[in-house]
Design a protein around this motif. Sequence first.
Motif, PDB file in Angstrom:
ATOM      1  N   PRO A  62     -13.062  -6.363   4.802  1.00 50.48           N
ATOM      2  CA  PRO A  62     -13.452  -6.127   3.399  1.00 50.48           C
ATOM      3  C   PRO A  62     -13.950  -4.716   3.130  1.00 50.48           C
ATOM      4  N   VAL A  63     -14.542  -4.079   4.141  1.00 49.63           N
ATOM      5  CA  VAL A  63     -15.028  -2.707   3.951  1.00 49.63           C
ATOM      6  C   VAL A  63     -13.866  -1.725   3.981  1.00 49.63           C
ATOM      7  N   ALA A  64     -12.901  -1.948   4.871  1.00 53.71           N
ATOM      8  CA  ALA A  64     -11.793  -1.007   5.016  1.00 53.71           C
ATOM      9  C   ALA A  64     -10.889  -0.975   3.793  1.00 53.71           C
ATOM     10  N   ILE A  65     -10.781  -2.094   3.060  1.00 58.57           N
ATOM     11  CA  ILE A  65      -9.868  -2.147   1.912  1.00 58.57           C
ATOM     12  C   ILE A  65     -10.609  -1.984   0.591  1.00 58.57           C
ATOM     13  N   ARG A  66     -11.841  -1.497   0.622  1.00 59.83           N
ATOM     14  CA  ARG A  66     -12.631  -1.386  -0.606  1.00 59.83           C
ATOM     15  C   ARG A  66     -12.023  -0.417  -1.619  1.00 59.83           C
ATOM     16  N   SER A  67     -11.305   0.593  -1.151  1.00 61.09           N
ATOM     17  CA  SER A  67     -10.799   1.623  -2.053  1.00 61.09           C
ATOM     18  C   SER A  67      -9.290   1.555  -2.253  1.00 61.09           C
ATOM     19  N   VAL A  68      -8.641   0.493  -1.755  1.00 60.19           N
ATOM     20  CA  VAL A  68      -7.189   0.390  -1.886  1.00 60.19           C
ATOM     21  C   VAL A  68      -6.846  -0.915  -2.602  1.00 60.19           C
ATOM     22  N   LEU A  69      -5.586  -1.063  -2.951  1.00 62.63           N
ATOM     23  CA  LEU A  69      -5.067  -2.235  -3.665  1.00 62.63           C
ATOM     24  C   LEU A  69      -5.667  -2.335  -5.065  1.00 62.63           C
ATOM     25  N   GLU A  70      -5.085  -3.216  -5.858  1.00 61.73           N
ATOM     26  CA  GLU A  70      -5.653  -3.530  -7.156  1.00 61.73           C
ATOM     27  C   GLU A  70      -6.748  -4.563  -6.990  1.00 61.73           C
ATOM     28  N   LYS A  71      -7.635  -4.626  -7.954  1.00 60.48           N
ATOM     29  CA  LYS A  71      -8.797  -5.493  -7.828  1.00 60.48           C
ATOM     30  C   LYS A  71      -8.449  -6.954  -7.547  1.00 60.48           C
ATOM     31  N   PRO A  72      -7.499  -7.565  -8.271  1.00 60.89           N
ATOM     32  CA  PRO A  72      -7.244  -8.989  -8.009  1.00 60.89           C
ATOM     33  C   PRO A  72      -6.848  -9.274  -6.573  1.00 60.89           C
ATOM     34  N   ALA A  73      -5.893  -8.508  -6.023  1.00 59.75           N
ATOM     35  CA  ALA A  73      -5.447  -8.739  -4.654  1.00 59.75           C
ATOM     36  C   ALA A  73      -6.552  -8.416  -3.656  1.00 59.75           C
TER      37      ALA A  73
ATOM     38  N   LEU B 251       0.839  -1.196   0.000  1.00 56.98           N
ATOM     39  CA  LEU B 251       0.000   0.000   0.000  1.00 56.98           C
ATOM     40  C   LEU B 251       0.872   1.244   0.000  1.00 56.98           C
ATOM     41  N   SER B 252       0.395   2.264  -0.656  1.00 54.53           N
ATOM     42  CA  SER B 252       1.075   3.553  -0.581  1.00 54.53           C
ATOM     43  C   SER B 252       0.787   4.206   0.766  1.00 54.53           C
ATOM     44  N   ARG B 253       1.517   5.266   1.066  1.00 55.96           N
ATOM     45  CA  ARG B 253       1.303   5.945   2.345  1.00 55.96           C
ATOM     46  C   ARG B 253      -0.113   6.512   2.440  1.00 55.96           C
ATOM     47  N   ALA B 254      -0.616   7.030   1.329  1.00 56.79           N
ATOM     48  CA  ALA B 254      -1.984   7.565   1.344  1.00 56.79           C
ATOM     49  C   ALA B 254      -3.004   6.453   1.569  1.00 56.79           C
ATOM     50  N   GLU B 255      -2.767   5.285   0.977  1.00 52.62           N
ATOM     51  CA  GLU B 255      -3.701   4.174   1.152  1.00 52.62           C
ATOM     52  C   GLU B 255      -3.652   3.630   2.575  1.00 52.62           C
ATOM     53  N   LYS B 256      -2.477   3.597   3.178  1.00 52.05           N
ATOM     54  CA  LYS B 256      -2.393   3.165   4.578  1.00 52.05           C
ATOM     55  C   LYS B 256      -3.193   4.103   5.481  1.00 52.05           C
ATOM     56  N   ARG B 257      -3.055   5.407   5.248  1.00 45.51           N
ATOM     57  CA  ARG B 257      -3.822   6.372   6.045  1.00 45.51           C
ATOM     58  C   ARG B 257      -5.321   6.187   5.806  1.00 45.51           C
ATOM     59  N   GLU B 258      -5.690   5.877   4.566  1.00 45.13           N
ATOM     60  CA  GLU B 258      -7.105   5.701   4.264  1.00 45.13           C
ATOM     61  C   GLU B 258      -7.674   4.478   4.962  1.00 45.13           C
ATOM     62  N   VAL B 259      -6.923   3.380   4.994  1.00 39.65           N
ATOM     63  CA  VAL B 259      -7.380   2.174   5.693  1.00 39.65           C
ATOM     64  C   VAL B 259      -7.500   2.443   7.186  1.00 39.65           C
ATOM     65  N   CYS B 260      -6.503   3.094   7.768  1.00 42.14           N
ATOM     66  CA  CYS B 260      -6.554   3.371   9.205  1.00 42.14           C
ATOM     67  C   CYS B 260      -7.674   4.355   9.539  1.00 42.14           C
ATOM     68  N   ASN B 261      -7.901   5.355   8.701  1.00 41.21           N
ATOM     69  CA  ASN B 261      -9.007   6.285   8.946  1.00 41.21           C
ATOM     70  C   ASN B 261     -10.348   5.572   8.860  1.00 41.21           C
ATOM     71  N   SER B 262     -10.453   4.583   7.961  1.00 32.81           N
ATOM     72  CA  SER B 262     -11.691   3.819   7.860  1.00 32.81           C
ATOM     73  C   SER B 262     -11.948   3.038   9.137  1.00 32.81           C
ATOM     74  N   PHE B 263     -10.914   2.368   9.664  1.00 32.84           N
ATOM     75  CA  PHE B 263     -11.059   1.659  10.939  1.00 32.84           C
ATOM     76  C   PHE B 263     -11.331   2.638  12.079  1.00 32.84           C
TER      77      PHE B 263
END
Length: 519
Positions: free
Chosen positions: A112-123, A59-71
């Motif tokens: 599954p909800v927290a990672i909805r907007s991060v990573l590529e679709k397959p992973a 994950l990029s730094r922005a995506e890590k922050r997005e996952v943590c903000n979601s939690f």
Amino acid sequence: MHIGKNVCDSIIGTLLEIPGKNKDGIAARLDLLNMGVKTDLQPEYGERRTRLPPRPWNLSRAEKREVCNSFYGMKVPEGYSSNIKNLVSLQDSRLLGLKSHDCHTLMQQLLPVAIRSVLEKPARYAITRLCFFFNAICAKTVDVSKLDKLEEDVVVTLCLLEKYFPPSFFDIMVHLVVHLVREVRLCGPVYFRWMYPFESYMKVLKGYVQNRTRPEGCIADRYIAEEAVEFCTQHLSDVSTVGVPSSQKMGVSKPLSGCTNTEEVLPYIEQHMIHIKTAYPKFRKRTKWLQDKHNSTFIQWLRFKVQSELEEDNHGVSENLRWLAAGPNMAVPLYRSYLIKGIKFNIKAQDDVRTTQNSGVYLLAHTMQVASAKDKNPILSNMGFYGVIQEIWDLDYQKFTIPVFRCDWIDSSGLVVDELGFTLVDLSKIGHRNDQFVLASQVKQIFFVDDPMHRGWSVVLSMPNREYNDVIGDEVLGDVIIECEPFTRGMPNVDTFDELVGELGGQNIRGGCEDIWIE
């Protein structure tokens, strides 16, 4: 329990690069090089630090922050899990102090909800498939005929994870996931065998200890005192409890709370419909008009009908029906909280000042569906409604009380089901304002989590049913959950998965992500 916790720690630690739990590193990249696969991911050594090319699991730094903000923004019902907000470190973009039950809830619904907007679709979809599997085997009702298919799907899921995660990720705990279906087939549902209730009660017993040199004595004294107090409360049930706010109703829903479905009222509903068709012969074929007329006039008609029957023959009318026909007391008490069958419901204003969320409700109603205002041929079928409790009324019929909720129901325009089966709602789109009330016994508690992919929308998640004794009722609620969320449907098949994720294009290095530097 331990398999779920270790797998969750591995996934969270790898995605957020938590030291000690991260399965990626120089050794993992060298393993790929020695195996002769994905050689473009080999580490590049420099004078002071080593560069690791980003992989699909990074994950990029922005995506890590997005996952943590979601939690960090998740508010769950009381008793569902610990406060997720306390487990998030926004400064380091990590999850810290996860207990076994926290990992259990994360793997079932929240991850599954927290990672909805991060990573590529397959992973991302491969991780979501694994979460669907854990939720399916932990369900209270398990369809034995689907266990073979579930076992095949989890093998495919692990193979998909092998395409995107490093070999070091697949330790013995990840391998043991394959054998969980066989364990369910031999031993039955999982919730009969896990230790969460006992571990929770052990925490209560540890709280009894005041003198650490005599822990057994402290536990015995507090336990006996608690039993004595509980015995006394049974004889003082009519006395107001000291310390409980008057805005809360810590009671149990009465059997009459579902009075509109009792056998005593149903014959009168049929008689009233016949009466309307006879009085208005021009509208006999207009189903919607007849239903609206019935809803607006049934109460007055029932009162005069029961009164006339009492004057003729008193033996044909039950006492409950007499009180129902007379109507409730006009002075209605309002509560901020209400406890029904072990489930606590709060109004929205109460949830706004608390760390928990107990105001979401779901109703499955056999109702009339119309395409538009001019539709003259409505269809009667089951329809799901999602709402938020605004007020809790306790209707007093002298002999019994009936709790009802006044809710803001989501309009059909604010309801969407995505490709994976997640139900998304827009809480700002309120509809059905002419029919806001619902019986407390007719709803199921749900909660809403902000969707990180679509701003302004929320994902609907449901509470597990706590009535373990009511097997028949749980089967009915199982059908309700299927319309509410995707978790009880099991995992999508492989063909559907390939259609959703598409192709990676043969690239192992993830674009748009920062490189990983190791000092």
